[in-house]
Design a protein around this motif. Structure first.
Motif, PDB file in Angstrom:
ATOM      1  N   ALA A 194       3.924  -2.844 -16.514  1.00 18.62           N
ATOM      2  CA  ALA A 194       4.391  -4.172 -16.901  1.00 18.62           C
ATOM      3  C   ALA A 194       4.655  -4.222 -18.398  1.00 18.62           C
ATOM      4  CB  ALA A 194       3.363  -5.230 -16.511  1.00 18.62           C
ATOM      5  N   GLY A 195       5.587  -5.069 -18.763  1.00 19.67           N
ATOM      6  CA  GLY A 195       5.871  -5.247 -20.179  1.00 19.67           C
ATOM      7  C   GLY A 195       4.753  -6.039 -20.855  1.00 19.67           C
ATOM      8  N   ASP A 196       4.831  -6.064 -22.170  1.00 16.14           N
ATOM      9  CA  ASP A 196       3.801  -6.769 -22.930  1.00 16.14           C
ATOM     10  C   ASP A 196       3.817  -8.271 -22.650  1.00 16.14           C
ATOM     11  OD1 ASP A 196       3.030  -4.384 -24.028  1.00 16.14           O
ATOM     12  OD2 ASP A 196       4.290  -4.593 -25.822  1.00 16.14           O
ATOM     13  N   SER A 197       4.977  -8.795 -22.309  1.00 15.70           N
ATOM     14  CA  SER A 197       5.064 -10.236 -22.041  1.00 15.70           C
ATOM     15  C   SER A 197       4.504 -10.587 -20.658  1.00 15.70           C
ATOM     16  CB  SER A 197       6.516 -10.696 -22.122  1.00 15.70           C
ATOM     17  OG  SER A 197       7.322  -9.977 -21.198  1.00 15.70           O
ATOM     18  N   ASP A 198       4.496  -9.630 -19.727  1.00 11.76           N
ATOM     19  CA  ASP A 198       4.002  -9.881 -18.371  1.00 11.76           C
ATOM     20  C   ASP A 198       2.563  -9.413 -18.164  1.00 11.76           C
ATOM     21  OD1 ASP A 198       6.450 -10.949 -17.628  1.00 11.76           O
ATOM     22  OD2 ASP A 198       7.251  -8.999 -17.012  1.00 11.76           O
ATOM     23  N   GLY A 199       2.183  -8.378 -18.885  1.00 12.35           N
ATOM     24  CA  GLY A 199       0.871  -7.766 -18.667  1.00 12.35           C
ATOM     25  C   GLY A 199      -0.246  -8.536 -19.366  1.00 12.35           C
ATOM     26  N   PRO A 200      -1.448  -8.089 -19.097  1.00  8.79           N
ATOM     27  CA  PRO A 200      -1.797  -6.926 -18.255  1.00  8.79           C
ATOM     28  C   PRO A 200      -1.768  -7.254 -16.766  1.00  8.79           C
ATOM     29  CG  PRO A 200      -3.792  -7.932 -19.097  1.00  8.79           C
ATOM     30  CD  PRO A 200      -2.650  -8.692 -19.698  1.00  8.79           C
ATOM     31  N   VAL A 201      -1.948  -6.209 -15.941  1.00  7.82           N
ATOM     32  CA  VAL A 201      -2.043  -6.390 -14.498  1.00  7.82           C
ATOM     33  C   VAL A 201      -3.406  -7.016 -14.186  1.00  7.82           C
ATOM     34  CG1 VAL A 201      -2.075  -5.215 -12.273  1.00  7.82           C
ATOM     35  CG2 VAL A 201      -0.530  -4.414 -14.076  1.00  7.82           C
ATOM     36  N   THR A 202      -3.392  -8.067 -13.368  1.00  9.24           N
ATOM     37  CA  THR A 202      -4.629  -8.814 -13.094  1.00  9.24           C
ATOM     38  C   THR A 202      -5.146  -8.649 -11.659  1.00  9.24           C
ATOM     39  OG1 THR A 202      -3.241 -10.750 -12.636  1.00  9.24           O
ATOM     40  CG2 THR A 202      -4.170 -10.544 -14.857  1.00  9.24           C
ATOM     41  N   SER A 203      -4.332  -8.081 -10.758  1.00 11.59           N
ATOM     42  CA  SER A 203      -4.788  -7.878  -9.388  1.00 11.59           C
ATOM     43  C   SER A 203      -3.857  -6.923  -8.651  1.00 11.59           C
ATOM     44  CB  SER A 203      -4.893  -9.207  -8.617  1.00 11.59           C
ATOM     45  OG  SER A 203      -3.631  -9.870  -8.616  1.00 11.59           O
ATOM     46  N   VAL A 204      -4.409  -6.194  -7.694  1.00  9.36           N
ATOM     47  CA  VAL A 204      -3.623  -5.331  -6.816  1.00  9.36           C
ATOM     48  C   VAL A 204      -4.148  -5.508  -5.394  1.00  9.36           C
ATOM     49  CG1 VAL A 204      -3.028  -3.612  -8.568  1.00  9.36           C
ATOM     50  CG2 VAL A 204      -5.149  -3.356  -7.257  1.00  9.36           C
ATOM     51  N   GLY A 205      -3.246  -5.377  -4.406  1.00 12.64           N
ATOM     52  CA  GLY A 205      -3.646  -5.527  -3.009  1.00 12.64           C
ATOM     53  C   GLY A 205      -2.666  -4.852  -2.075  1.00 12.64           C
ATOM     54  N   TRP A 206      -3.171  -3.890  -1.281  1.00 10.93           N
ATOM     55  CA  TRP A 206      -2.321  -3.174  -0.332  1.00 10.93           C
ATOM     56  C   TRP A 206      -2.005  -4.037   0.874  1.00 10.93           C
ATOM     57  CZ3 TRP A 206       0.168   1.298  -1.057  1.00 10.93           C
ATOM     58  CH2 TRP A 206      -0.281   2.185  -2.033  1.00 10.93           C
ATOM     59  N   ALA A 207      -0.759  -3.907   1.378  1.00 12.16           N
ATOM     60  CA  ALA A 207      -0.379  -4.541   2.640  1.00 12.16           C
ATOM     61  C   ALA A 207      -0.982  -3.748   3.796  1.00 12.16           C
ATOM     62  CB  ALA A 207       1.135  -4.602   2.763  1.00 12.16           C
ATOM     63  N   PRO A 208      -1.135  -4.340   4.985  1.00 11.70           N
ATOM     64  CA  PRO A 208      -1.731  -3.618   6.113  1.00 11.70           C
ATOM     65  C   PRO A 208      -0.987  -2.355   6.514  1.00 11.70           C
ATOM     66  CG  PRO A 208      -1.673  -5.981   6.558  1.00 11.70           C
ATOM     67  CD  PRO A 208      -0.891  -5.768   5.302  1.00 11.70           C
ATOM     68  N   ASP A 209       0.316  -2.260   6.223  1.00  9.69           N
ATOM     69  CA  ASP A 209       1.063  -1.064   6.621  1.00  9.69           C
ATOM     70  C   ASP A 209       0.768   0.140   5.735  1.00  9.69           C
ATOM     71  OD1 ASP A 209       2.303  -1.800   4.278  1.00  9.69           O
ATOM     72  OD2 ASP A 209       4.279  -2.135   5.167  1.00  9.69           O
ATOM     73  N   GLY A 210       0.065  -0.054   4.603  1.00 11.72           N
ATOM     74  CA  GLY A 210      -0.260   1.042   3.715  1.00 11.72           C
ATOM     75  C   GLY A 210       0.912   1.559   2.908  1.00 11.72           C
ATOM     76  N   LYS A 211       2.037   0.898   2.994  1.00 15.62           N
ATOM     77  CA  LYS A 211       3.232   1.331   2.271  1.00 15.62           C
ATOM     78  C   LYS A 211       3.554   0.402   1.116  1.00 15.62           C
ATOM     79  CE  LYS A 211       8.194   2.153   2.954  1.00 15.62           C
ATOM     80  NZ  LYS A 211       9.324   2.117   3.921  1.00 15.62           N
ATOM     81  N   HIS A 212       3.410  -0.902   1.339  1.00 12.74           N
ATOM     82  CA  HIS A 212       3.741  -1.879   0.308  1.00 12.74           C
ATOM     83  C   HIS A 212       2.468  -2.371  -0.377  1.00 12.74           C
ATOM     84  CE1 HIS A 212       7.267  -2.029   3.022  1.00 12.74           C
ATOM     85  NE2 HIS A 212       7.946  -2.223   1.904  1.00 12.74           N
ATOM     86  N   ILE A 213       2.629  -2.718  -1.650  1.00 18.39           N
ATOM     87  CA  ILE A 213       1.494  -3.173  -2.438  1.00 18.39           C
ATOM     88  C   ILE A 213       1.938  -4.347  -3.304  1.00 18.39           C
ATOM     89  CG2 ILE A 213       1.997  -1.421  -4.212  1.00 18.39           C
ATOM     90  CD1 ILE A 213      -0.999  -1.383  -4.854  1.00 18.39           C
ATOM     91  N   ALA A 214       1.063  -5.362  -3.371  1.00 15.11           N
ATOM     92  CA  ALA A 214       1.313  -6.535  -4.206  1.00 15.11           C
ATOM     93  C   ALA A 214       0.588  -6.362  -5.531  1.00 15.11           C
ATOM     94  CB  ALA A 214       0.850  -7.794  -3.501  1.00 15.11           C
TER      95      ALA A 214
END
Length: 473
Positions: A194-214
């Motif tokens: 993420a860029g400095d204006s958007d970051g830092p990253v505050t959370s991550v979460g995998w979708a049930p299919d194991g392919k997509h991530i939020a």
């Protein structure tokens, strides 16, 4: 001396012969009673029976036994002898004091072939190579099986920066970057930065299919990424402050932010926001959907735990919560739904609370509360046993394995030098990854293997040993 006889018909010889019989059956005659007591010169001896020394019951039994012997016919006596011989193996059992049970010799061996019939009877329904049902004590390693360096890991209690996918890939957010570590082969990839204006990253979460991530950002944006192609799929907006918690329920993604709101997004449609949940007065720092997908649990910095119905996520209206649980005395971030009881929820409180509480989400009642004496940062249920793992902060920064429902400590795992903020469980349910403010990521073989997968090879152990400690980037 016998009493003198007064009858002229009885001779002296007969008196001496019957003297003993008269003494046993002595009865005074009226003529004798009417006489005066004789003088001293006429005193005679007199027999007095001592009845205390007589056992009349034994005497009666012996007399009856003699009479029964005389009355017993020869045919009946022969029948009793044969009966005693068959039952007691002793032809003289009636006349001797034989024992019914006696340890004299070993029992005779069974007839040939009987053991084979018994073996077939009790092994008829067994499966070849089946594991015995006898349970053994499980060894819980006290040291992590692997340690990874995680520089620039944010030491923020309200964020959720670690998750483990169903395809065995660990996602961890370090400052503005999200890294993917494949637990199968040990490869590392950079998903996004993420860029400095958007970051830092505050959370991550995998979708049930194991392919997509939020990925939730400090700029209040939620991005959806494809982990295979390493590209962004879409952007989800709606919050007005950082998004610190994420939870998937099929195609529905629930997000909680510092704006005290929860949004439900259907990632399949263009107008992705399906409902908005307002119930917290401060930042939403914990979100978890139940395994059945019927209820959503949310914890906030306002010390409140809310239970929401799944219908509110797809109804398109702002539905009220089912239960408002206010027994915690600090922020509620640690949430874990029980895998073997659908309506059982475990929640952990912050520094001022330090308790793990268990809830019946159907009734909203608190079933149990345990004081852990330290800040509760994260919770994970075992999928194989009735056990719960908790991670803690000051003062020992340890992981504790509890036996449910007795809540007896089974093990305490130490190694982190700062509070253990995040926990994630492997897809097979055997291992747990922990991330702490000491910028390390540790993997613990704490839950053990399932009964059907308890086959380990030494070649696998030697292969994983080469990845014991390395940097994640």
């Amino acid at each position: 001396m016998a009493t003198p006889c007064r009858s002229p018909c009885i001779s002296a010889k007969k008196v001496s012969c019957w003297g003993d019989v008269r003494a046993l059956r002595e009865q005074p005659s009226p003529d004798f009673l009417s006489r005066k007591t004789p003088g001293r010169q006429q005193q005679t001896d007199r027999y007095i029976a001592v009845r205390s020394s007589m056992n009349f019951e034994v005497a009666n039994f012996m007399l009856g036994k003699e009479n029964s012997k005389n009355d017993l016919s020869s045919s009946k006596e022969e029948y009793q002898k044969q009966l005693a011989g068959n039952l007691l193996r002793d032809t003289n059992a009636i006349h001797s004091q034989s024992r019914i049970l006696a340890f004299k010799s070993k029992p005779p061996p069974p007839p040939e072939g009987s053991d084979r019939e018994t073996k077939l009877l009790y092994s008829e329904n067994t499966v070849p190579g089946a594991v015995k049902s006898r349970r053994e004590f499980r060894h819980i390693p006290q040291a992590p099986e692997r340690t990874l360096d995680a520089p620039e890991m944010l030491d923020d209690y309200y964020l959720n920066l670690l998750d483990w996918s169903s395809t065995n890939v660990v996602a961890v957010a370090l400052a503005n970057t999200v890294y993917l570590w494949n637990a199968g082969n040990g490869t590392i990839e950079e998903l996004m930065q993420a860029g400095d204006s958007d970051g830092p990253v505050t959370s991550v979460g995998w979708a049930p299919d194991g392919k997509h991530i939020a990925v939730g950002l400090n700029s209040a944006e939620v991005q959806l990424w494809d982990s295979c192609s390493l590209r962004q799929v879409r952007s989800l907006k709606g919050h007005s402050a950082r998004v610190g918690s994420l939870a998937w329920n099929g195609p529905i993604l629930s997000t909680g932010g510092r704006d005290n709101l929860i949004y439900n997004h259907d990632v399949r449609i263009r107008e992705h926001i399906t409902s908005r949940m307002a119930g917290h007065e401060q930042e939403v720092c914990g979100l978890k959907w139940s395994p059945s997908g019927q209820q959503l649990a949310s914890g906030g910095n306002d010390n409140i735990l809310h239970i929401w119905d799944a219908a509110a996520a797809v109804s398109g209206c702002n539905s009220p919560y089912l239960h408002r649980l206010d027994e915690h005395q600090a922020a509620v971030k640690a949430l874990a739904w029980c895998p073997f009881q659908s309506n059982l929820l475990a929640s952990g409180g912050g520094t001022a609370d330090r308790c793990i509480k268990f809830w019946n989400t159907h009734t909203g009642s608190c079933l149990q509360s345990v004081d852990t004496n330290s800040q509760v940062c994260a919770l994970q249920w075992s999928r194989h046993e009735r056990e719960l793992l908790s991670s803690h902060g000051f003062s020992q920064n340890q992981l504790i394995l509890w036996k449910y429902p007795s809540m007896v400590k089974m093990a305490e795992l130490t190694g982190h030098s700062s509070r253990v903020l995040h926990l994630a469980q492997s897809p097979d349910g055997n291992s747990v990854a922990s991330a702490a403010g000491d910028e390390t990521l540790r993997f613990w073989q704490v839950f053990g293997m399932a009964e059907t997968k308890k086959v380990a090879t030494k070649s696998k152990e030697t292969t994983t040993g080469s990845f014991n400690k390395r940097c994640i980037r």
